[in-house]
Motif scaffolding. Sequence first.
Motif, PDB file in Angstrom:
ATOM      1  N   ASP A 589       0.749  -1.100  -0.038  1.00 30.33           N
ATOM      2  CA  ASP A 589      -0.024   0.072  -0.051  1.00 30.33           C
ATOM      3  C   ASP A 589       0.903   1.356   0.114  1.00 30.33           C
ATOM      4  O   ASP A 589       1.695   1.421   0.986  1.00 30.33           O
ATOM      5  N   LYS A 590       0.930   2.027  -0.834  1.00 36.20           N
ATOM      6  CA  LYS A 590       1.699   3.292  -1.440  1.00 36.20           C
ATOM      7  C   LYS A 590       0.605   4.353  -0.756  1.00 36.20           C
ATOM      8  O   LYS A 590      -0.392   4.533  -1.222  1.00 36.20           O
ATOM      9  N   VAL A 591       1.498   5.153  -0.167  1.00 37.09           N
ATOM     10  CA  VAL A 591       0.860   6.469   0.643  1.00 37.09           C
ATOM     11  C   VAL A 591       0.264   7.423  -0.934  1.00 37.09           C
ATOM     12  O   VAL A 591       1.007   7.517  -1.419  1.00 37.09           O
ATOM     13  N   GLY A 592      -0.955   7.814  -0.763  1.00 35.64           N
ATOM     14  CA  GLY A 592      -1.363   8.751  -1.641  1.00 35.64           C
ATOM     15  C   GLY A 592      -1.674   7.837  -2.815  1.00 35.64           C
ATOM     16  O   GLY A 592      -1.995   8.818  -3.752  1.00 35.64           O
ATOM     17  N   LYS A 593      -1.722   6.526  -3.206  1.00 33.27           N
ATOM     18  CA  LYS A 593      -1.935   5.918  -4.377  1.00 33.27           C
ATOM     19  C   LYS A 593      -3.165   5.073  -4.016  1.00 33.27           C
ATOM     20  O   LYS A 593      -3.254   4.417  -3.112  1.00 33.27           O
ATOM     21  N   THR A 594      -4.077   5.226  -5.000  1.00 28.58           N
ATOM     22  CA  THR A 594      -5.319   4.425  -5.196  1.00 28.58           C
ATOM     23  C   THR A 594      -5.483   3.616  -6.431  1.00 28.58           C
ATOM     24  O   THR A 594      -4.957   3.980  -7.383  1.00 28.58           O
ATOM     25  N   TYR A 595      -6.354   2.591  -6.563  1.00 27.33           N
ATOM     26  CA  TYR A 595      -6.676   2.154  -7.762  1.00 27.33           C
ATOM     27  C   TYR A 595      -7.376   3.189  -8.417  1.00 27.33           C
ATOM     28  O   TYR A 595      -8.156   3.867  -8.090  1.00 27.33           O
ATOM     29  N   SER A 596      -7.167   3.339  -9.692  1.00 28.52           N
ATOM     30  CA  SER A 596      -7.965   4.061 -10.774  1.00 28.52           C
ATOM     31  C   SER A 596      -9.256   3.447 -11.121  1.00 28.52           C
ATOM     32  O   SER A 596      -9.432   2.225 -10.854  1.00 28.52           O
ATOM     33  N   PRO A 597     -10.384   4.230 -11.513  1.00 28.18           N
ATOM     34  CA  PRO A 597     -11.350   3.543 -11.677  1.00 28.18           C
ATOM     35  C   PRO A 597     -11.399   2.414 -12.745  1.00 28.18           C
ATOM     36  O   PRO A 597     -10.499   2.471 -13.734  1.00 28.18           O
ATOM     37  N   ASN A 607     -18.132   5.231 -16.172  1.00 28.33           N
ATOM     38  CA  ASN A 607     -18.283   4.027 -16.439  1.00 28.33           C
ATOM     39  C   ASN A 607     -19.308   3.933 -17.480  1.00 28.33           C
ATOM     40  O   ASN A 607     -20.200   4.826 -17.732  1.00 28.33           O
ATOM     41  N   ILE A 608     -19.521   2.699 -18.199  1.00 25.96           N
ATOM     42  CA  ILE A 608     -20.555   2.577 -19.180  1.00 25.96           C
ATOM     43  C   ILE A 608     -21.987   2.279 -18.310  1.00 25.96           C
ATOM     44  O   ILE A 608     -21.980   2.006 -17.308  1.00 25.96           O
ATOM     45  N   VAL A 609     -23.032   2.770 -19.208  1.00 24.54           N
ATOM     46  CA  VAL A 609     -24.255   2.473 -18.720  1.00 24.54           C
ATOM     47  C   VAL A 609     -24.877   1.041 -19.059  1.00 24.54           C
ATOM     48  O   VAL A 609     -24.366   0.552 -20.071  1.00 24.54           O
ATOM     49  N   PRO A 610     -25.845   0.186 -18.366  1.00 27.14           N
ATOM     50  CA  PRO A 610     -26.191  -1.001 -19.056  1.00 27.14           C
ATOM     51  C   PRO A 610     -26.860  -0.947 -20.211  1.00 27.14           C
ATOM     52  O   PRO A 610     -27.707   0.205 -20.675  1.00 27.14           O
ATOM     53  N   HIS A 611     -26.541  -1.665 -21.162  1.00 22.99           N
ATOM     54  CA  HIS A 611     -27.092  -1.777 -22.774  1.00 22.99           C
ATOM     55  C   HIS A 611     -26.896  -3.225 -23.163  1.00 22.99           C
ATOM     56  O   HIS A 611     -26.413  -4.007 -22.708  1.00 22.99           O
ATOM     57  N   GLN A 612     -27.603  -3.370 -24.371  1.00 24.12           N
ATOM     58  CA  GLN A 612     -27.678  -4.699 -25.053  1.00 24.12           C
ATOM     59  C   GLN A 612     -27.060  -4.296 -26.451  1.00 24.12           C
ATOM     60  O   GLN A 612     -27.454  -3.222 -26.961  1.00 24.12           O
TER      61      GLN A 612
END
Length: 819
Positions: A589-597, A607-612
């Motif tokens: 765990d690095k300080v100040g770093k989080t996973y990107s979306p 993010n995408i919306v539900p679709h077909q």
Amino acid sequence: MMRSFSFVLFLFFSVGANATLIKGLVADAEGKPLPYASILVVGTTKGAIANSQGRYELNLSSGKYILLCQYVGYAQEKLSVTVQQEEVELNFVLQRQALLMPDVVLTKGEDPAYEIIRSTIAKQQDNLDRTRSFRCQVYSKGQLRLRSYPKKFLGEKVDFEDGDSSQQKIIYLSETVSQFAIDGPSRRKVEVVSSKVSGSSDGYGLAVPDQYGLYQNNVMISSRINPRGFVSPLAANALSFYKYKLLGTFYENGKAISRIQVTPRRKMEPLFSGEVTIVEDDWQLYSIDLLLTRQQQMELLDTLRLVQLYQQDKRGDWLLYSQVLYPAGKKFGFDAYGSFVNVYTDYNTRPQWVKKFFDRTLLRYADSANKRDLTYWESMRPVPLMADEKKDYATKDSLERIQKDPRYLDSLNRVRNKFTIPKLFLLGQPLYAKGSISSLSLNPLIQQLNFNPAEGWVLQPEFTWRHDLDTGGSRRSLSGGVGLRYGFGNKMFNPRASITYAFGSRFSRSVSLSFGRQVQQFNSQSPIDERNNTIACLFYEDNVIKTYLSSFSRLGFVSGIGAGFTFNAAVQYASRSPLDNVTDFTFRDKVGKTYSPNYPTEIVAGNIVPHQVFLISAGLRWQPGARYIELPQRTINIGGKSPIFFLQLTKSVKGIAGSDGSFIKWRLDITDQLNLKLKGAFRYRIGGGGFINDKQVQLPDYTHFNGNNWQFGTSNLNSFQLLPMYQLSNTRPLYGLAHAEYNLKGFLTNKIPGIKKLNLYLLTGLNTCYVNNDTRYFEWYAGVDNLFKLFRIDYIFSYLPGRPMQSALRLGVTGSLIR
């Protein structure tokens, strides 16, 4: 054209109904057998080849004959024999060839061998023209043996399932009788008359009738042994590579025949060592005995010996009569060696070809090729079987019958399906098998367990199965798989299944159906696998791949249609929904770093919306000049030397089952690989595509380029090394891309002291794509391949508009420990 590790072909001997057996031993003055010596019946086209123990057999009708025996390095011997009704034993004792040193005047201290070599090289084109167009009959016998092998390999007991636990054994034995035709450098055809494989009554022996002639500048034995080929001792520039020494001269039928020692000038060059024997004034080969070792940049094997013997025909041309390859190598405790003998007879060097004789079929097996009985082989075989070869045929044929018994298969399955640590964790665990007819297996744990922030820890066992519907080599089969994916973080269970029916009496065809729910990357080509992404997440807190959830069903069809064409089509319906991150777990765990979306933040803000979507796709693959192998039950496309063209069209139809998408996109690729022989290999891929209609396109359907956000490199011609994964994804009407790589395959590095022993390959290449002036990318790289036979390292420079020029080092896996 792909080349095999084993080398085979054929000879056809006519035998009278009242033939008498002539047999005997060919040995030297000390009684040592001379393997694969040739025995000819003077004045006829009949003959035989001794086996590896020096034993020969020959069937002749009643009469008086003169038999001529030859062996490389020995004086030929003629013996008279009268054949009546009783079997005759006739032994040959060959003496070492008495060599004379002719009276010559040395020019500047140069060995007289050089003048003989120059005279032969001067006749190179004439010698090539003699066999530019011909047809002949060939008999081949190939065998591969073990001197020793380990009791266990990767934790598993080594069992060849032949009932023999001895260290020395035959692991492959086959015979083939074929007809071979060639017309110029590009037209060739092999028709297999008969074929026999020990332990496989439905099998087909290899039929690769290559004559490894030294009149060619480059002798290509196999790209796996050396992709550059080997410089012939009689090449136009051979004097720059070899040293020569005259060992002496002998005389036959009034002709002076000189034996010359051949020595490489430098180590770690693709060169032969050994002896060549040349008929003076004719300036043609009489025999060769050459050796290749790993010091000659040979891969896969430790040594490979090539022995050839030539015979003079009625026109005075010296044609190849017998060729023997002796491979040997030791890997992981398996000490293997073998011999592959080809005997060429009944040459026609002035053939008249019927129209369309040379078609797209390179190799054709007759319907009855593997149905010949014992009597046929006893009458046709010019190389007698040794005692252990007869035993191998008998034992393995009996075992094959036993192995078809359900009780035997059940006992064998219990052994094969036993749970072991290597299988369970690394190799995959067999769960059920019924001989070669049915199988069921589970993927290894190393592939089942992964991690990503959108699902947390993921367990994904996958069961794969296969069932052959026909025996005897037919293509009809059923196969499929079931994947059970569970995310412990988002607590979602995503099952999927697939089934494929393969069929086609001539060309391969298949119909497949898949359905279920699966986690997919936005780039459907999945350029980075889940194991690499797991490492990136746990150690660098970097979720490299971006994913969404798809509930789908897909129906696909693939068919070969001849003339180098393969067609594919598919219909797919998918209901897609977003996946967001549910955990920030990481080992470091690095300080100040989080996973990107969990979506491509380079091009979208959410993010995408539900679709077909309802998708229809069709594609056509074409390789002009593609060649085929025809078996009685099927036809196999083995490719060719021309570029491969691939065109794909995809249409999304709006309104069907609630489909939201409405677009048409296309893609065209051209790929090729050029063998530059001594100078390496050049390969490229150029392509283009875009959207014809982009009314409504969802993110997974964009044009995506295979970028790389990972620290390790890739070696295929469909990816970029430093391009962010989705940086250039778009829906533009037109894009272009190009990938090119030149791999020297040891050229230049084999001349650098201290480095040449490592057998490293220098390489360089570029990758580029263009959409418009603002959306384009270019990278150039240089690197080293074949590090420890496994790895390559590239240093890459890249340019992307709006970003400073970047550079980075990438490590990739490209090789195999088997080399």
